[in-house]
Structures are given as structure tokens and as C-alpha cells.
Design a protein around this motif. Structure first.
Motif, PDB file in Angstrom:
ATOM      1  N   LEU A  19       0.826  -1.209   0.000  1.00 32.41           N
ATOM      2  CA  LEU A  19       0.000   0.000   0.000  1.00 32.41           C
ATOM      3  C   LEU A  19       0.859   1.257   0.000  1.00 32.41           C
ATOM      4  O   LEU A  19       0.559   2.227  -0.691  1.00 32.41           O
ATOM      5  CB  LEU A  19      -0.942   0.001   1.205  1.00 32.41           C
ATOM      6  N   ALA A  22       2.174   1.693  -3.379  1.00 27.75           N
ATOM      7  CA  ALA A  22       1.097   2.142  -4.268  1.00 27.75           C
ATOM      8  C   ALA A  22       0.866   3.642  -4.112  1.00 27.75           C
ATOM      9  O   ALA A  22       0.676   4.353  -5.101  1.00 27.75           O
ATOM     10  CB  ALA A  22      -0.188   1.372  -3.982  1.00 27.75           C
ATOM     11  N   VAL A  23       0.902   4.132  -2.874  1.00 21.45           N
ATOM     12  CA  VAL A  23       0.739   5.568  -2.634  1.00 21.45           C
ATOM     13  C   VAL A  23       1.856   6.334  -3.326  1.00 21.45           C
ATOM     14  O   VAL A  23       1.617   7.358  -3.973  1.00 21.45           O
ATOM     15  CB  VAL A  23       0.708   5.875  -1.118  1.00 21.45           C
ATOM     16  N   GLU A  77      -5.193   7.441  -3.023  1.00 20.36           N
ATOM     17  CA  GLU A  77      -4.110   7.602  -2.055  1.00 20.36           C
ATOM     18  C   GLU A  77      -4.668   7.643  -0.645  1.00 20.36           C
ATOM     19  O   GLU A  77      -4.133   7.000   0.265  1.00 20.36           O
ATOM     20  CB  GLU A  77      -3.336   8.897  -2.325  1.00 20.36           C
ATOM     21  N   CYS A  80      -5.728   4.188   0.485  1.00 24.35           N
ATOM     22  CA  CYS A  80      -4.565   3.368   0.845  1.00 24.35           C
ATOM     23  C   CYS A  80      -3.990   3.783   2.197  1.00 24.35           C
ATOM     24  O   CYS A  80      -3.648   2.932   3.030  1.00 24.35           O
ATOM     25  CB  CYS A  80      -3.495   3.450  -0.235  1.00 24.35           C
ATOM     26  N   GLU A  81      -3.893   5.091   2.430  1.00 24.40           N
ATOM     27  CA  GLU A  81      -3.341   5.571   3.700  1.00 24.40           C
ATOM     28  C   GLU A  81      -4.245   5.201   4.874  1.00 24.40           C
ATOM     29  O   GLU A  81      -3.762   4.808   5.937  1.00 24.40           O
ATOM     30  CB  GLU A  81      -3.118   7.078   3.631  1.00 24.40           C
ATOM     31  N   CYS A 104     -10.528  -3.076   1.556  1.00 22.89           N
ATOM     32  CA  CYS A 104      -9.796  -3.884   0.571  1.00 22.89           C
ATOM     33  C   CYS A 104     -10.671  -4.163  -0.645  1.00 22.89           C
ATOM     34  O   CYS A 104     -10.209  -4.062  -1.787  1.00 22.89           O
ATOM     35  CB  CYS A 104      -9.339  -5.208   1.185  1.00 22.89           C
ATOM     36  N   LEU A 107     -10.901  -1.100  -2.890  1.00 21.94           N
ATOM     37  CA  LEU A 107      -9.693  -0.919  -3.698  1.00 21.94           C
ATOM     38  C   LEU A 107      -9.613  -1.949  -4.813  1.00 21.94           C
ATOM     39  O   LEU A 107      -9.228  -1.627  -5.938  1.00 21.94           O
ATOM     40  CB  LEU A 107      -8.445  -0.986  -2.816  1.00 21.94           C
TER      41      LEU A 107
END
Length: 135
Positions: A19, A22-23, A77, A80-81, A104, A107
Motif C-alpha cells: 500500500l 502504491a501511494v 491515495e 490506501c493511507e 480492501c 480498492l
């Protein structure tokens, strides 16, 4: 619970690392698109100075689309954070909370929507439906 999605085993540590990467990737993509938008705006200004209104309109449409994409990257973002923070909060727990599973799934749904209709997208959507029925 989610072992078939993560290659045989679910690891909170691996998910957190993925994650965070990914960010970082989304930040890079967002910066790239922002630079493209700025360059396109300069091109639009040049078209308007040259009185090429139709070309300017076409370029303006692409700027709007890129702005929407930049906003979508920002939202992803944040997702994910938030998920990383939830996983940190659940560090001592044995399982995964239902709300974290929901994050999850959201996403994964966004990821599946990115693919064109075909085998990858259909397989991802099938898995999402199976998980959704369980939770």
C-alpha cells in the motif's frame, strides 16, 4: 479469509508495504499528469492567441479528463493511507476487521474497473462477488 487473493497467505506487513508503494506510485503518476495538464494549458493559450478555437476546445476536454484522473488518484491515495492506518491499529488482533475487508474490496473493485472487459476483469469481478457474499 482472504488467502486466495493474496497468493496463499495474508500478511499485514506485506499489505502495508504494498500500500505504501502504491501511494508512492500514485503520487508520481499524479505529478506526471499535473505536468501534462500545465503543458496542455499552455498549448490551449497558444491556440486561443492564434484564434484556433476548435483545437483549444478539444485540448480543454483532455484537461478536464486529466483533472478528474488526478482527483481519483488523490482519493485512492487516501484510501490506501487509511487502510495502512487501520492495519496499524489492528496490529495485535489475530484476524482482520470487517471494515478493513470492506476497504480492501473497494480498492480491488477500483482495480478491476481499470481493466477492459475480458478475462482479467471478469476473473477479478468474480472473486469480488464471492468475497462480497461471504462478508
Amino acid at each position: 479469509q482472504m488467502s486466495f487473493l493474496f497468493g496463499g497467505g495474508f500478511s499485514k506487513q506485506k499489505l502495508k508495504a504494498q500500500l505504501k508503494m502504491a501511494v508512492h506510485r500514485m503520487t508520481l503518476a499524479k505529478n506526471k499528469k499535473t505536468n501534462q495538464v500545465n503543458n496542455t494549458k499552455k498549448e490551449i493559450a497558444a491556440f486561443l492567441r492564434a484564434e484556433q478555437i476548435e483545437k483549444a476546445k478539444i485540448r480543454a476536454e483532455s484537461v478536464v479528463k486529466m483533472d478528474f484522473l488526478i482527483e481519483a488518484y488523490g482519493i485512492l491515495e487516501l484510501f490506501c493511507e487509511v487502510l495502512v492506518e487501520r492495519l496499524l491499529g489492528e496490529a495485535g488482533l489475530a484476524g482482520v476487521a470487517v471494515s478493513t475487508v470492506s476497504f480492501c474490496l473497494t480498492l480491488l473493485f477500483v482495480l478491476a474497473a481499470k481493466y477492459k472487459p475480458g478475462t482479467q476483469r471478469e476473473a477479478m469481478m468474480k472473486k469480488l462477488k464471492q468475497i462480497g457474499k461471504r462478508h
